[in-house]
Design a protein around this motif. Structure first.
Motif, PDB file in Angstrom:
ATOM      1  N   PRO A  36      -4.565   8.115   2.008  1.00  0.00           N
ATOM      2  CA  PRO A  36      -3.409   7.264   2.316  1.00  0.00           C
ATOM      3  C   PRO A  36      -3.693   5.773   2.148  1.00  0.00           C
ATOM      4  O   PRO A  36      -2.810   5.017   1.760  1.00  0.00           O
ATOM      5  CB  PRO A  36      -3.060   7.606   3.755  1.00  0.00           C
ATOM      6  CG  PRO A  36      -4.123   8.491   4.273  1.00  0.00           C
ATOM      7  CD  PRO A  36      -4.980   8.933   3.142  1.00  0.00           C
ATOM      8  N   ASP A  37      -4.935   5.341   2.426  1.00  0.00           N
ATOM      9  CA  ASP A  37      -5.263   3.919   2.258  1.00  0.00           C
ATOM     10  C   ASP A  37      -5.227   3.525   0.779  1.00  0.00           C
ATOM     11  O   ASP A  37      -4.701   2.467   0.426  1.00  0.00           O
ATOM     12  CB  ASP A  37      -6.637   3.601   2.849  1.00  0.00           C
ATOM     13  CG  ASP A  37      -6.640   3.674   4.367  1.00  0.00           C
ATOM     14  OD1 ASP A  37      -5.580   3.426   4.983  1.00  0.00           O
ATOM     15  OD2 ASP A  37      -7.701   3.990   4.937  1.00  0.00           O
ATOM     16  N   ARG A  40      -1.615   3.409  -0.391  1.00  0.00           N
ATOM     17  CA  ARG A  40      -0.973   2.178   0.075  1.00  0.00           C
ATOM     18  C   ARG A  40      -1.423   0.981  -0.754  1.00  0.00           C
ATOM     19  O   ARG A  40      -0.611   0.165  -1.185  1.00  0.00           O
ATOM     20  CB  ARG A  40      -1.289   1.944   1.559  1.00  0.00           C
ATOM     21  CG  ARG A  40      -0.661   0.671   2.126  1.00  0.00           C
ATOM     22  CD  ARG A  40      -1.124   0.370   3.552  1.00  0.00           C
ATOM     23  NE  ARG A  40      -2.557   0.478   3.768  1.00  0.00           N
ATOM     24  CZ  ARG A  40      -3.457  -0.429   3.397  1.00  0.00           C
ATOM     25  NH1 ARG A  40      -3.078  -1.518   2.780  1.00  0.00           N
ATOM     26  NH2 ARG A  40      -4.738  -0.254   3.650  1.00  0.00           N
ATOM     27  N   ARG A  41      -2.728   0.885  -1.005  1.00  0.00           N
ATOM     28  CA  ARG A  41      -3.252  -0.227  -1.804  1.00  0.00           C
ATOM     29  C   ARG A  41      -2.656  -0.224  -3.207  1.00  0.00           C
ATOM     30  O   ARG A  41      -2.312  -1.275  -3.744  1.00  0.00           O
ATOM     31  CB  ARG A  41      -4.775  -0.153  -1.878  1.00  0.00           C
ATOM     32  CG  ARG A  41      -5.451  -0.532  -0.597  1.00  0.00           C
ATOM     33  CD  ARG A  41      -6.971  -0.496  -0.740  1.00  0.00           C
ATOM     34  NE  ARG A  41      -7.571  -0.552   0.562  1.00  0.00           N
ATOM     35  CZ  ARG A  41      -8.240   0.447   1.135  1.00  0.00           C
ATOM     36  NH1 ARG A  41      -8.428   1.584   0.502  1.00  0.00           N
ATOM     37  NH2 ARG A  41      -8.749   0.308   2.336  1.00  0.00           N
ATOM     38  N   ARG A  43       0.244   1.105  -4.171  1.00  0.00           N
ATOM     39  CA  ARG A  43       1.666   0.714  -4.083  1.00  0.00           C
ATOM     40  C   ARG A  43       1.798  -0.798  -3.914  1.00  0.00           C
ATOM     41  O   ARG A  43       2.612  -1.437  -4.575  1.00  0.00           O
ATOM     42  CB  ARG A  43       2.340   1.422  -2.920  1.00  0.00           C
ATOM     43  CG  ARG A  43       2.519   2.907  -3.165  1.00  0.00           C
ATOM     44  CD  ARG A  43       3.331   3.476  -2.062  1.00  0.00           C
ATOM     45  NE  ARG A  43       4.666   3.615  -2.649  1.00  0.00           N
ATOM     46  CZ  ARG A  43       5.562   4.460  -2.246  1.00  0.00           C
ATOM     47  NH1 ARG A  43       5.327   5.212  -1.224  1.00  0.00           N
ATOM     48  NH2 ARG A  43       6.710   4.545  -2.841  1.00  0.00           N
ATOM     49  N   GLU A  44       1.008  -1.364  -3.021  1.00  0.00           N
ATOM     50  CA  GLU A  44       1.060  -2.812  -2.805  1.00  0.00           C
ATOM     51  C   GLU A  44       0.654  -3.571  -4.065  1.00  0.00           C
ATOM     52  O   GLU A  44       1.245  -4.602  -4.393  1.00  0.00           O
ATOM     53  CB  GLU A  44       0.164  -3.207  -1.632  1.00  0.00           C
ATOM     54  CG  GLU A  44       0.700  -2.761  -0.290  1.00  0.00           C
ATOM     55  CD  GLU A  44      -0.280  -2.969   0.863  1.00  0.00           C
ATOM     56  OE1 GLU A  44      -1.446  -3.372   0.623  1.00  0.00           O
ATOM     57  OE2 GLU A  44       0.121  -2.702   2.019  1.00  0.00           O
ATOM     58  N   THR A  59       0.420  14.020  -2.617  1.00  0.00           N
ATOM     59  CA  THR A  59      -0.915  14.021  -2.013  1.00  0.00           C
ATOM     60  C   THR A  59      -1.821  15.124  -2.543  1.00  0.00           C
ATOM     61  O   THR A  59      -2.978  15.196  -2.146  1.00  0.00           O
ATOM     62  CB  THR A  59      -0.818  14.131  -0.480  1.00  0.00           C
ATOM     63  OG1 THR A  59      -0.090  15.306  -0.152  1.00  0.00           O
ATOM     64  CG2 THR A  59      -0.134  12.905   0.112  1.00  0.00           C
TER      65      THR A  59
END
Length: 166
Positions: A36-37, A40-41, A43-44, A59
């Motif tokens: 998940p980290d 997120r990275r 996507r950002e 996933t």
């Protein structure tokens, strides 16, 4: 994530990786990542690139294959590009590649492996299973922007991708 209607590209835009939504152009990516980290990275990082990008996240490889097959069955647009981690539950990255390359509706879908493995056997096997590129996942979280920018510049703005018939 917002829902938009995507128009089919006309003859003058075939081969482009972006699809119009009104007056804006947007690229669609499928990120297959179980961390998940890192998801997120990624996507950002894609929020900082020049190309407007919509990212779907799966996933594991089984969920990603189901997502893609549903899009095909429902005649919905499939992603322009897949970013694939190798170490996944259920269906791993290698099995995902094999399934995509064996599917007539998905065979031309560009798949970039984004892995934290630098093992030459993983690189070799990825290309053996017809990955379009093998990228090392950055160890520094801030480096995700550099990778996203490189993908944007090359894969989303320079490469002519095959049009999808949906």
């Amino acid at each position: 994530m917002e829902s938009k209607q995507y128009s089919t590209p006309d003859a003058s835009t075939l081969g482009r990786s972006q699809y119009e939504t009104g007056t804006e152009q947007r690229s669609r990516l499928l990120l297959i990542e179980n961390d998940p980290d890192d998801a997120r990275r990624a996507r950002e990082a894609f929020e900082t690139v020049a190309t407007e990008t919509e990212i779907e996240v799966a996933t594991d490889g089984a969920a990603a294959l189901e997502f893609l097959r549903e899009r095909v069955e429902e005649s919905e647009r499939i992603p322009d590009l897949v970013l694939l981690a190798l170490d996944l539950p259920e269906v791993d990255g290698f099995e995902f590649l094999e399934n995509v390359r064996d599917d007539a509706d998905l065979v031309q879908l560009p798949v970039l492996v984004l892995s934290d493995s630098s093992a030459s056997s993983d690189v070799h096997e990825s290309y053996e299973r017809a990955a379009n590129a093998y990228l090392s996942k950055p160890s520094d979280p801030d480096e995700f922007e550099t990778v996203a920018s490189a993908i944007d510049r090359f894969w989303l703005r320079r490469v002519s991708l095959p049009p999808h018939g949906f």
